[in-house]
Write an enzyme that holds these catalytic residues in place. Structure first.
Site, short mmCIF file in Angstrom:
data_model
loop_
_atom_site.label_atom_id
_atom_site.label_comp_id
_atom_site.label_asym_id
_atom_site.label_seq_id
_atom_site.Cartn_x
_atom_site.Cartn_y
_atom_site.Cartn_z
N SER A 192 1.00 -1.60 0.08
CA SER A 192 -0.04 0.34 -0.05
C SER A 192 0.82 1.13 -0.25
O SER A 192 0.41 2.55 0.63
CB SER A 192 -0.99 -0.08 1.25
OG SER A 192 -1.93 -0.99 1.07
N ARG A 193 2.31 1.50 -0.86
CA ARG A 193 2.70 2.75 -0.17
C ARG A 193 3.31 2.63 0.87
O ARG A 193 4.44 4.67 1.01
CB ARG A 193 2.55 3.11 -1.46
CG ARG A 193 1.92 2.48 -2.92
CD ARG A 193 3.28 2.92 -3.89
NE ARG A 193 3.21 2.68 -5.20
CZ ARG A 193 2.78 1.61 -5.93
NH1 ARG A 193 3.44 1.03 -4.87
NH2 ARG A 193 3.47 1.16 -6.86
N LEU A 194 3.83 2.40 1.46
CA LEU A 194 3.76 2.64 3.73
C LEU A 194 5.51 2.07 3.31
O LEU A 194 5.17 1.61 3.97
CB LEU A 194 2.35 1.94 4.26
CG LEU A 194 2.87 2.12 5.58
CD1 LEU A 194 2.31 4.45 5.48
CD2 LEU A 194 1.88 2.17 6.50
#
Length: 216
Positions: A192-194
């Site tokens: 999730s692009r974290l």
């Protein structure tokens, strides 16, 4: 272009990078990541983008190969008369970027570039394949040439000249640069692009590294 570029994406699932994993010294972490990359990314795992700036402040990037890491110094070799060489002579602040997609990892290094000792360049040059030595000897890197046949003919002439020797002399305008790292960032892709981003900055006063985390 008719391709839908906006739809090309993937979710990173490989690993995480915690402060405990990062440790307090970036160099052992870099070494371990590079070792994993050599196994997981067999095609040019030592490739890194070298970024420089010209006299007008315009940035330029190209891929070179890491040839040595000694302490916090990262070395590569090139023609000193090339665009990159002239830009380093004007502004020695450079950046190196490694990207290993199979591991969802990136390392960014910023520091100052200086020429390595002449004896070091000559020693490394002698280890290069003879064809690479010939190419380095004839190359007026970054200069305009009228056509590929010019290079082919010059290569053939030099090959004939040195047909009875195993090693050519190292050109005086060819050699290594060592980048003394002042800042090293480790980027680990996460779902999730974290993403995880751990940064180390070198404190010259204490000869130690300060570590902190940045938002993705």
């Amino acid at each position: 272009m008719n391709r839908d570029l906006q739809s090309i994406r993937r979710d990173y699932q490989f690993d995480d990078l915690t402060e405990d994993k990062a440790g307090l010294d970036p160099l052992p972490l870099f070494d371990s990541w590079l070792e994993e990359a050599i196994t997981a990314c067999p095609d040019d795992p030592t490739a890194m983008t070298l970024s420089t700036a010209d006299a007008n402040g315009r940035p330029h990037g190209r891929v070179v190969l890491l040839k040595q890491r000694e302490d916090a110094n990262f070395s590569f070799y090139t023609n000193y008369d090339s665009d990159k060489g002239q830009e380093i002579a004007t502004n020695d602040n450079v950046a190196l970027t490694f990207f290993w997609p199979a591991l969802s990892r990136q390392v960014r290094i910023e520091g100052k570039a200086t020429k390595v000792a002449r004896a070091t360049s000559e020693s490394y040059f002698a280890t290069r394949p003879k064809g690479s030595q010939i190419a380095a000897s004839i190359s007026r890197q970054s200069q305009v040439v009228s056509g590929r046949e010019v290079l082919i003919n010059e290569f053939a002439e030099k090959e004939n000249q040195y047909q009875d020797v195993d090693t050519l002399p190292c050109p005086v305008n060819w050699g290594g640069y060592s980048v003394a790292a002042e800042r090293i960032e480790f980027w680990q892709g996460r779902p999730s692009r974290l993403h995880d981003r751990i940064v180390f900055e070198h404190d010259t006063a204490t000869a130690s590294w300060k570590r902190y985390r940045k938002a993705p």
